[in-house]
Design a protein around this motif. Sequence first.
Motif, PDB file in Angstrom:
ATOM      1  N   VAL A   8       8.841   1.285  12.292  1.00  0.00           N
ATOM      2  CA  VAL A   8       8.670   0.452  10.921  1.00  0.00           C
ATOM      3  C   VAL A   8      10.181   0.031  10.626  1.00  0.00           C
ATOM      4  O   VAL A   8      11.126   0.690  10.965  1.00  0.00           O
ATOM      5  CB  VAL A   8       8.322   1.747   9.725  1.00  0.00           C
ATOM      6  N   ASP A   9      10.337  -1.057  10.125  1.00  0.00           N
ATOM      7  CA  ASP A   9      11.412  -2.092  10.049  1.00  0.00           C
ATOM      8  C   ASP A   9      12.680  -1.240   9.218  1.00  0.00           C
ATOM      9  O   ASP A   9      12.238  -0.782   8.046  1.00  0.00           O
ATOM     10  CB  ASP A   9      11.304  -3.294   9.294  1.00  0.00           C
ATOM     11  N   LEU A  56      13.486  -2.633   5.872  1.00  0.00           N
ATOM     12  CA  LEU A  56      12.252  -2.569   4.631  1.00  0.00           C
ATOM     13  C   LEU A  56      12.522  -1.257   4.329  1.00  0.00           C
ATOM     14  O   LEU A  56      12.453  -1.093   2.880  1.00  0.00           O
ATOM     15  CB  LEU A  56      11.050  -2.755   5.532  1.00  0.00           C
ATOM     16  N   ARG A 104      13.019  -0.655   0.389  1.00  0.00           N
ATOM     17  CA  ARG A 104      11.852  -0.465  -0.563  1.00  0.00           C
ATOM     18  C   ARG A 104      11.625   1.230  -0.541  1.00  0.00           C
ATOM     19  O   ARG A 104      10.888   1.508  -1.221  1.00  0.00           O
ATOM     20  CB  ARG A 104      10.596  -1.131  -0.105  1.00  0.00           C
ATOM     21  N   ASP A 120       5.366   2.192   0.193  1.00  0.00           N
ATOM     22  CA  ASP A 120       5.415   0.777   0.028  1.00  0.00           C
ATOM     23  C   ASP A 120       4.233   0.419   0.809  1.00  0.00           C
ATOM     24  O   ASP A 120       3.878   0.722   2.219  1.00  0.00           O
ATOM     25  CB  ASP A 120       6.680   0.266   0.542  1.00  0.00           C
ATOM     26  N   GLU A 170       4.026  -2.485   2.927  1.00  0.00           N
ATOM     27  CA  GLU A 170       4.304  -2.970   4.296  1.00  0.00           C
ATOM     28  C   GLU A 170       4.643  -1.786   4.971  1.00  0.00           C
ATOM     29  O   GLU A 170       4.266  -2.049   6.157  1.00  0.00           O
ATOM     30  CB  GLU A 170       5.336  -3.956   3.978  1.00  0.00           C
ATOM     31  N   SER A 176       1.375  -0.481   6.337  1.00  0.00           N
ATOM     32  CA  SER A 176       0.953  -1.475   7.431  1.00  0.00           C
ATOM     33  C   SER A 176       1.552  -1.229   8.486  1.00  0.00           C
ATOM     34  O   SER A 176       1.122  -1.276   9.879  1.00  0.00           O
ATOM     35  CB  SER A 176       1.256  -2.860   6.854  1.00  0.00           C
ATOM     36  N   GLN A 177       2.916  -1.314   8.517  1.00  0.00           N
ATOM     37  CA  GLN A 177       3.869  -1.166   9.799  1.00  0.00           C
ATOM     38  C   GLN A 177       3.477   0.433  10.426  1.00  0.00           C
ATOM     39  O   GLN A 177       3.509   0.353  11.830  1.00  0.00           O
ATOM     40  CB  GLN A 177       5.246  -1.136   9.626  1.00  0.00           C
ATOM     41  N   TYR A 218      -0.404   4.501  -0.568  1.00  0.00           N
ATOM     42  CA  TYR A 218      -0.984   3.382   0.344  1.00  0.00           C
ATOM     43  C   TYR A 218      -1.604   3.937   1.479  1.00  0.00           C
ATOM     44  O   TYR A 218      -0.978   4.696   2.183  1.00  0.00           O
ATOM     45  CB  TYR A 218       0.169   2.328   0.667  1.00  0.00           C
ATOM     46  N   VAL A 261      -3.735  -5.292   0.038  1.00  0.00           N
ATOM     47  CA  VAL A 261      -2.727  -6.264   0.408  1.00  0.00           C
ATOM     48  C   VAL A 261      -2.689  -6.397   1.995  1.00  0.00           C
ATOM     49  O   VAL A 261      -3.213  -5.630   2.865  1.00  0.00           O
ATOM     50  CB  VAL A 261      -1.194  -5.635   0.448  1.00  0.00           C
ATOM     51  N   SER A 296      -2.634  -7.620   6.035  1.00  0.00           N
ATOM     52  CA  SER A 296      -1.389  -7.984   7.024  1.00  0.00           C
ATOM     53  C   SER A 296      -1.747  -8.565   8.205  1.00  0.00           C
ATOM     54  O   SER A 296      -3.260  -8.607   8.299  1.00  0.00           O
ATOM     55  CB  SER A 296      -0.867  -6.644   7.253  1.00  0.00           C
ATOM     56  N   VAL A 298      -4.161  -2.921   4.035  1.00  0.00           N
ATOM     57  CA  VAL A 298      -3.744  -1.772   3.236  1.00  0.00           C
ATOM     58  C   VAL A 298      -4.249  -1.782   1.763  1.00  0.00           C
ATOM     59  O   VAL A 298      -4.376  -2.856   0.978  1.00  0.00           O
ATOM     60  CB  VAL A 298      -2.227  -2.175   3.081  1.00  0.00           C
TER      61      VAL A 298
END
Length: 189
Positions: free
Chosen positions: A61-62, A65, A69, A73, A75, A78-79, A114, A139, A141, A146
Amino acid sequence: MTEAARVLALLAERGQTLAVAESLTGGLVAAELTGVPGASASFRGSVTAYATALKHELLGVDAALLAERGAVDPEVASQMAAGVRARLGADWGLATTGVAGPDPQDGQPVGTVYVAVAGPAGGVSRAGSPAGSPEGIPVGSPTGKVVPLRLNGDRGEIRRESVRIVLELLREELSGNVRAQDTEQNGGN
């Protein structure tokens, strides 16, 4: 038949595998799956990345990010799903992240969750929340879906409901992909 058994049966029919990344559920998704006899035919393994830093270190995961956040979250979810899928060499990846309580986290209230699925098709599904789940707009991706949840109850109830919904999400994605494959194989009829 349990939701975990349904998911594993669909995966076995397709000759596909699954890996799971868990945060707030702390291994409950993996436990549900491995409680099904024969799970090893499709279930590759799981990563319980409870600490935020491990989401980056183990799942890719970034880091920016996460710093911006926090771990709760869409995203990030998702990651996590894409990362566990890649790291464990599975066709499908699932992820759970959120706040089970008793206190808020990353500015998010208790019950914010999430759940995510990443699959081999790489398509984005925006069909809606899984049946029976709280309303929310998924959401999309590039590799999956997600779903944001706002769950009520105590810590245990939030965690159990997260497990149920993420498995249901995967079953719906697998069922949808089976229908899509059947349509393609039958010339769209």
